[in-house]
Design an enzyme around this catalytic site. Structure first.
Site, PDB file in Angstrom:
ATOM      1  N   ARG A 106      33.656  48.708  20.277  1.00 44.47           N
ATOM      2  CA  ARG A 106      34.513  47.528  20.463  1.00 44.47           C
ATOM      3  C   ARG A 106      34.538  46.694  19.196  1.00 44.47           C
ATOM      4  O   ARG A 106      33.492  46.366  18.639  1.00 44.47           O
ATOM      5  CB  ARG A 106      33.991  46.683  21.628  1.00 44.47           C
ATOM      6  CG  ARG A 106      34.646  45.301  21.772  1.00 44.47           C
ATOM      7  CD  ARG A 106      34.028  44.572  22.947  1.00 44.47           C
ATOM      8  NE  ARG A 106      34.476  43.197  23.096  1.00 44.47           N
ATOM      9  CZ  ARG A 106      33.683  42.123  22.978  1.00 44.47           C
ATOM     10  NH1 ARG A 106      32.404  42.282  22.679  1.00 44.47           N
ATOM     11  NH2 ARG A 106      34.165  40.913  23.152  1.00 44.47           N
ATOM     12  N   ARG A 144      38.031  26.143  22.413  1.00 43.26           N
ATOM     13  CA  ARG A 144      36.715  25.855  21.851  1.00 43.26           C
ATOM     14  C   ARG A 144      36.601  24.392  21.426  1.00 43.26           C
ATOM     15  O   ARG A 144      37.608  23.732  21.139  1.00 43.26           O
ATOM     16  CB  ARG A 144      36.428  26.755  20.642  1.00 43.26           C
ATOM     17  CG  ARG A 144      36.329  28.225  20.992  1.00 43.26           C
ATOM     18  CD  ARG A 144      35.898  29.072  19.805  1.00 43.26           C
ATOM     19  NE  ARG A 144      35.813  30.474  20.157  1.00 43.26           N
ATOM     20  CZ  ARG A 144      34.757  31.039  20.735  1.00 43.26           C
ATOM     21  NH1 ARG A 144      33.700  30.295  21.005  1.00 43.26           N
ATOM     22  NH2 ARG A 144      34.747  32.323  21.034  1.00 43.26           N
ATOM     23  N   LYS A 180      41.535  42.038  30.957  1.00 40.70           N
ATOM     24  CA  LYS A 180      40.243  41.395  31.191  1.00 40.70           C
ATOM     25  C   LYS A 180      40.399  40.364  32.315  1.00 40.70           C
ATOM     26  O   LYS A 180      41.211  39.447  32.223  1.00 40.70           O
ATOM     27  CB  LYS A 180      39.737  40.732  29.915  1.00 40.70           C
ATOM     28  CG  LYS A 180      39.432  41.724  28.813  1.00 40.70           C
ATOM     29  CD  LYS A 180      39.098  41.050  27.497  1.00 40.70           C
ATOM     30  CE  LYS A 180      37.793  40.293  27.560  1.00 40.70           C
ATOM     31  NZ  LYS A 180      37.428  39.753  26.216  1.00 40.70           N
ATOM     32  N   THR A 218      29.319  42.012  29.892  1.00 44.24           N
ATOM     33  CA  THR A 218      28.665  40.725  29.662  1.00 44.24           C
ATOM     34  C   THR A 218      27.251  40.672  30.251  1.00 44.24           C
ATOM     35  O   THR A 218      27.064  40.836  31.460  1.00 44.24           O
ATOM     36  CB  THR A 218      29.470  39.532  30.222  1.00 44.24           C
ATOM     37  OG1 THR A 218      30.834  39.654  29.832  1.00 44.24           O
ATOM     38  CG2 THR A 218      28.919  38.231  29.662  1.00 44.24           C
TER      39      THR A 218
END
Length: 486
Positions: A39, A80, A224, A282
């Protein structure tokens, strides 16, 4: 022994490339340890660094003679924090912090954001989760240029950490201009899989697929699942995507953490029903960032994902920035092998189903698996130019080790996402006798096949003239095995 082997894990391993493993030597060692797909995370690094990583991966693949796949992960509209005036910033219970407009805070209690419309879309009463949910706040008042929030779960904040807004309807597109640019680069560079972050609807997936099609890319699109809206539109998203990732990091913040295990099972079930590969990701071996052994809970997490029906498990920081990237892959592989031994003994004949979209291919794959199991074949061989027949077969969960053989390098790399399918390169697919001779030579050289062993061969659509699908049983010729050994 060079990969693939008939004894390796059926569940696939995806490893994230980062500073801990981005040398050619480490990449080769990771492939030899069991990595099927690498990835590249576009949330970190530059285009030049991504291109260099891809070059090294392809070189490592050639050096190891294993057609490892590459997944390009688009970062999507990840919101963020900006730069904090006080970094790190301890946040105590009941403390008030304010999101303000602009990029420069004037006070330690002021926060800025990478999402310019944040102040317009926040409302009083909205929950704000920071740093993967470690710090929680609620909006208590708002003006045009300030949203005052009260800390409801204390912790420590740092600059550039993520912001999650569970339940807040955001107008931001699932693909930012830089995501479009990265997707185009991936299409032109021959990337095998491209994952789309923060999917909210099936139309997000279709937009990326249309973009890739316009550049004649064969990359599979992975959706996702990390937003509540995605869970609400799950069936349509799974139908539109080529595969799905259970992205538990952000999903566990967007929905209550107590809901995450059941959500994972629901996503995997939806993918099984629609015959789509599914990745669980994760914190699978999170403690292995700094420890050579995982916790018992992490080992159970990997095993349960496999028992639930996951096709792949993904390592993130464990391999990208961890102290033990090789050990993390080897540990995951050992857990997979042990779990699969128990899983395969519990598979029942009613697991087979004919897929309405590919009825003939799925029926033939089912028949081939049943035939291979009933005659105790040593191997099931699927000849395919596109990987499509292997894709369908993988969701049927064969007890017999399966080889996906092709003369198409892209198809070989794509098959690394399919459970139980081990990609093997051959020179041609048109002559079934020559094809089986090549497989015999390959198996006998590596001492995985012996004279008298049975093998079931399936040819996919278009491999043989006017043959829709064909299933044959072969016996390995002892004399040809002796020639291969010599």
């Amino acid at each position: 022994m060079p990969r693939p082997t008939l004894q390796e894990a059926s569940t696939k391993i995806i490893a994230t490339v980062g500073p801990a493993c981005d040398s050619l030597e480490k990449l080769v060692e990771l492939i030899e340890s069991g990595v099927d797909v690498f990835r590249i995370n576009t949330a970190h690094g530059s285009r030049e660094s991504h291109a260099e990583t891809l070059r090294k991966i392809r070189q490592a693949s050639e050096q190891s003679s294993f057609p490892v796949g590459v997944l390009l992960d688009l970062s999507g509209p990840k919101i963020r924090l900006g730069t904090l005036l006080q970094d790190p910033l301890p946040c105590e219970m009941g403390m008030e912090l304010s999101f303000v407009s602009g990029d420069e805070p004037n006070d330690a209690t002021e926060l800025t954001s990478s999402y310019k419309r944040l102040l317009q879309e926040l409302q009083v009463g909205d929950n704000v989760m920071l740093a993967d949910g470690i710090v929680s706040m609620v909006v208590v008042s708002k003006t045009d240029d300030r949203a005052v929030c009260r800390v409801t779960s204390p912790g420590v904040l740092r600059s550039r950490q993520g912001i999650n807004l569970p339940g807040v309807k955001l107008s931001v597109s699932s693909m930012r201009p830089e995501d479009v640019d990265n997707a185009i680069w991936g299409a032109q560079a021959g990337i095998d899989f491209i994952s789309l972050s923060f999917v909210r609807s099936a139309s997000d997936v279709r937009s990326l697929k249309d973009l890739l099609t316009s550049y004649e890319s064969m990359a599979l699109v992975i959706a996702k699942i990390e937003k509540r809206e995605a869970m609400e539109d799950l069936d349509a998203i799974v139908e539109a995507a080529d595969g799905v990732m259970v992205a538990r990091g952000d999903l566990g913040v967007e929905i209550d953490v107590s809901e995450t295990p059941v959500a994972q099972k629901r996503i995997i079930d939806a993918c099984t029903e629609k015959m789509k590969p599914v990745i669980v990701a994760t914190q699978m071996l999170d403690s292995m960032h700094h420890c050579p052994r995982p916790t018992r809970a992490e080992a159970s997490d990997v095993a349960n994902a496999i028992l639930d029906g996951a096709d792949c498990c993904m390592l993130s920081g464990e391999t990208a920035i961890g102290d033990f990237p090789i050990e993390a892959v080897q540990t995951m592989r050992r857990i997979m092998l042990h779990t699969e031994r128990n899983l395969l003994t519990e598979l029942s004949p009613d697991r087979f189903k004919v897929n309405s979209k590919y009825p003939i291919t799925s029926a033939v794959a089912q028949s081939a698996i049943m035939l291979a199991e009933s005659v105790s074949a040593k191997v099931l061989v699927i000849a395919t130019r596109s990987g499509g027949t292997a894709w369908v077969e993988s969701k049927q969960r064969s007890l017999v080790p399966t080889l996906g053989v092709s003369d198409n390098e892209e198809a070989l790399r794509r098959m690394n996402l399919f459970w139980g399918v081990k990609p093997v390169r051959v020179s041609q697919l048109d002559d079934a006798t020559q094809l089986f001779d090549e497989i015999t030579a390959w198996g006998c050289r590596s001492q995985m096949l012996n004279g008298g062993d049975l093998a079931v061969l399936v040819t996919g659509n278009g491999v043989m003239d006017r043959a829709h699908n064909l299933v044959m049983v072969h016996t390995v010729d002892p004399d040809k095995c002796k020639i291969a050994w010599n």
